[in-house]
Design an enzyme around this catalytic site. Structure first.
Site, PDB file in Angstrom:
ATOM      1  N   GLU A  47       0.860  -1.197   0.000  1.00 26.03           N
ATOM      2  CA  GLU A  47       0.000   0.000   0.000  1.00 26.03           C
ATOM      3  C   GLU A  47       0.896   1.246   0.000  1.00 26.03           C
ATOM      4  O   GLU A  47       1.948   1.249   0.652  1.00 26.03           O
ATOM      5  CB  GLU A  47      -0.843  -0.016   1.283  1.00 26.03           C
ATOM      6  CG  GLU A  47      -1.673   1.229   1.537  1.00 26.03           C
ATOM      7  CD  GLU A  47      -2.241   1.289   2.967  1.00 26.03           C
ATOM      8  OE1 GLU A  47      -1.544   0.840   3.916  1.00 26.03           O
ATOM      9  OE2 GLU A  47      -3.362   1.764   3.132  1.00 26.03           O
ATOM     10  N   ASN A 107      -6.895   6.142  -1.805  1.00 28.83           N
ATOM     11  CA  ASN A 107      -5.810   5.212  -1.505  1.00 28.83           C
ATOM     12  C   ASN A 107      -6.019   4.053  -2.493  1.00 28.83           C
ATOM     13  O   ASN A 107      -6.951   3.265  -2.341  1.00 28.83           O
ATOM     14  CB  ASN A 107      -5.927   4.759  -0.043  1.00 28.83           C
ATOM     15  CG  ASN A 107      -4.744   3.935   0.413  1.00 28.83           C
ATOM     16  OD1 ASN A 107      -4.032   3.359  -0.395  1.00 28.83           O
ATOM     17  ND2 ASN A 107      -4.564   3.856   1.726  1.00 28.83           N
ATOM     18  N   LYS A 124      -9.401   1.955  -2.013  1.00 27.63           N
ATOM     19  CA  LYS A 124      -9.616   1.375  -0.677  1.00 27.63           C
ATOM     20  C   LYS A 124     -11.011   1.679  -0.131  1.00 27.63           C
ATOM     21  O   LYS A 124     -11.434   2.844  -0.078  1.00 27.63           O
ATOM     22  CB  LYS A 124      -8.539   1.909   0.270  1.00 27.63           C
ATOM     23  CG  LYS A 124      -8.513   1.281   1.657  1.00 27.63           C
ATOM     24  CD  LYS A 124      -7.272   1.769   2.399  1.00 27.63           C
ATOM     25  CE  LYS A 124      -7.109   1.165   3.769  1.00 27.63           C
ATOM     26  NZ  LYS A 124      -5.845   1.638   4.417  1.00 27.63           N
ATOM     27  N   GLU A 143      -6.157   8.716   7.589  1.00 29.59           N
ATOM     28  CA  GLU A 143      -6.649   8.244   6.280  1.00 29.59           C
ATOM     29  C   GLU A 143      -8.036   8.802   5.967  1.00 29.59           C
ATOM     30  O   GLU A 143      -8.381   9.022   4.810  1.00 29.59           O
ATOM     31  CB  GLU A 143      -6.687   6.715   6.240  1.00 29.59           C
ATOM     32  CG  GLU A 143      -5.319   6.098   6.132  1.00 29.59           C
ATOM     33  CD  GLU A 143      -5.386   4.656   5.698  1.00 29.59           C
ATOM     34  OE1 GLU A 143      -5.905   4.368   4.619  1.00 29.59           O
ATOM     35  OE2 GLU A 143      -4.916   3.807   6.469  1.00 29.59           O
ATOM     36  N   CYS A 168      -4.824  -2.972   2.837  1.00 30.11           N
ATOM     37  CA  CYS A 168      -4.502  -2.884   4.268  1.00 30.11           C
ATOM     38  C   CYS A 168      -5.665  -3.179   5.204  1.00 30.11           C
ATOM     39  O   CYS A 168      -5.990  -4.321   5.448  1.00 30.11           O
ATOM     40  CB  CYS A 168      -3.859  -1.549   4.598  1.00 30.11           C
ATOM     41  SG  CYS A 168      -3.110  -1.607   6.243  1.00 30.11           S
ATOM     42  N   ASN A 193       0.308  -0.944   5.309  1.00 26.78           N
ATOM     43  CA  ASN A 193       1.208  -0.186   6.196  1.00 26.78           C
ATOM     44  C   ASN A 193       0.558  -0.286   7.564  1.00 26.78           C
ATOM     45  O   ASN A 193      -0.451   0.388   7.818  1.00 26.78           O
ATOM     46  CB  ASN A 193       1.247   1.299   5.842  1.00 26.78           C
ATOM     47  CG  ASN A 193       2.093   1.642   4.633  1.00 26.78           C
ATOM     48  OD1 ASN A 193       3.155   2.234   4.744  1.00 26.78           O
ATOM     49  ND2 ASN A 193       1.588   1.310   3.451  1.00 26.78           N
TER      50      ASN A 193
HETATM   51  N1  CDT Z   1      -2.991   1.467   6.436  1.00 22.25           N
HETATM   52  C1  CDT Z   1      -3.910   0.862   7.223  1.00 22.25           C
HETATM   53  O1  CDT Z   1      -5.045   0.637   6.830  1.00 22.25           O
HETATM   54  N2  CDT Z   1      -3.505   0.559   8.466  1.00 22.25           N
HETATM   55  C2  CDT Z   1      -4.409   0.030   9.428  1.00 22.25           C
HETATM   56  C3  CDT Z   1      -4.052   0.562  10.759  1.00 22.25           C
HETATM   57  C4  CDT Z   1      -5.235   0.641  11.617  1.00 22.25           C
HETATM   58  S1  CDT Z   1      -4.931   1.546  13.063  1.00 22.25           S
HETATM   59  C5  CDT Z   1      -5.488   3.077  12.767  1.00 22.25           C
HETATM   60  C6  CDT Z   1      -4.437  -1.490   9.489  1.00 22.25           C
HETATM   61  O2  CDT Z   1      -5.546  -2.045   9.594  1.00 22.25           O
HETATM   62  O3  CDT Z   1      -3.400  -2.137   9.484  1.00 22.25           O
END
Ligand code: CDT
Length: 328
Positions: A47, A107, A124, A143, A168, A193
């Site tokens: 991502e 995204n 996304k 985000e 993600c 990420n």
């Molecule tokens: N990039 C992304 O979606 N990261 C989320 C972090 C969640 S915590 C705010 C994940 O689900 O890994």
């Protein structure tokens, strides 16, 4: 045509603010070349592969973050990756921040075939975090400020199979895999990420690696599909990101995984015909699913305890008995 693909999960180490696009693309081309040497048909990048994970910072004016977004794909900086794909005959999946000509921000991930042509784009759906600056956090997860949500999960006929994409946080939601599975998806590509520190409940920090494999493996098994989960990992601008990239078989078993927090390629032979071993037996959706009793899944968003259950609960609290106790 062979239904066995060689797939590379191209985990990226951290990308710092000072790293330029050409420098990052050079790293991507190096991983793509390693994939070619390993016989890969497809290499999967994470991502937001082209930049640091910028939603960790607030800007007052969104346009101050425009430099993190791509306005065309390929653009001048990313063209060398497309050229390398065509030259090497290796396709790729790439996540990046997209700014459309009419000002929308997403995204996004794209799927690129072995001839360098874009065969699909995904925006996304599940945007985690928050949309306002929250000073109590060690770092932000904005985000919901930087991106609009995408409008669905599609599949594409590519690489000799049915291929879907998610990004993600999507990987934590069973609906993601099921909506893809209901379109016959055989190979789901998911970049991520994931900060190891989860500010709303730091008790989850130690479980990040476990939860990552848990959702990738259960999504694969319960839907009889291959799942490729690929991280941007390591210490990025003082924020630790999870690695643990993995290629998961329809059995739920991990077929290949990364072991470092840096640029690393994990390669697996992906037999798409294995999917039918699951989707034609235990998870024969058409034979065994009961959509007529799943109405709540699309009719409501949050949980709604039924009124009669709430009444029983209130009565039980008042009388000191547990719900469901009948005095026996
Ligand atoms: N990039 C992304 O979606 N990261 C989320 C972090 C969640 S915590 C705010 C994940 O689900 O890994």
């Amino acid at each position: 045509m062979s239904r066995v693909l060689t797939v590379g999960a191209a985990q990226m180490g951290p990308i710092q603010l000072a790293d330029t696009r050409p420098e990052v693309v050079e790293r991507l081309v190096a991983l793509l070349s390693s994939g070619a040497a390993a016989g890969c048909d497809l290499v999967v990048f994470p991502e937001l592969t082209l930049t640091t994970f910028f939603p960790r910072w607030w800007v007052d004016d969104l346009s101050d973050a425009d430099h993190f977004y791509e306005t065309e794909m390929p653009g001048p900086d990313t063209r060398p990756l497309f050229d390398a794909a065509k030259r090497l005959g290796v396709g790729f999946h790439l996540g990046y921040a997209e700014l459309t000509s009419d000002g929308h921000r997403y995204n996004t991930a794209i799927l690129v075939e072995r001839d360098g042509s874009i065969v699909g784009r995904y925006r996304k759906v599940h945007l985690p975090g928050h949309s306002e600056y929250e000073p109590w956090r060690a770092f932000q997860h904005l985000e919901r400020y930087y991106f609009e949500a995408g409008d669905g999960f599609a599949v594409h006929g590519a690489f000799g199979g049915v291929v879907g994409m998610a990004i993600c946080n999507d990987r934590r939601w069973p609906e993601t895999y099921r909506v893809l599975g209901l379109q016959g998806c055989e190979l789901a590509l998911i970049g991520y990420n994931t900060p190891i520190h989860y500010a709303p409940d730091p008790a989850q920090d130690r479980l990040q690696g476990f939860h990552n494999h848990l959702v990738l493996q259960s999504g694969a098994y319960q839907n009889g599909m291959w799942v490729v989960g690929v991280a941007k990992a390591g210490e990025e601008e003082g924020c630790a990101l999870l690695g643990e990239s993995a290629i998961v078989a329809p059995s739920g078993e991990i077929a290949a995984r990364c072991t470092t927090d840096g640029d690393e390629l994990a390669v697996a032979e992906v037999d798409l015909d294995l999917c039918a071993k699951y989707t034609g037996t235990l998870f024969d959706f058409d034979r065994y699913r009961r959509p007529e009793v799943y109405g709540r899944i699309t009719a409501q968003r949050g949980p709604e305890v039924p009124a009669e259950v709430r009444a029983d609960l209130a009565a039980s609290v008042e009388s000191g008995t547990e719900p469901g106790e009948d005095g026996q």
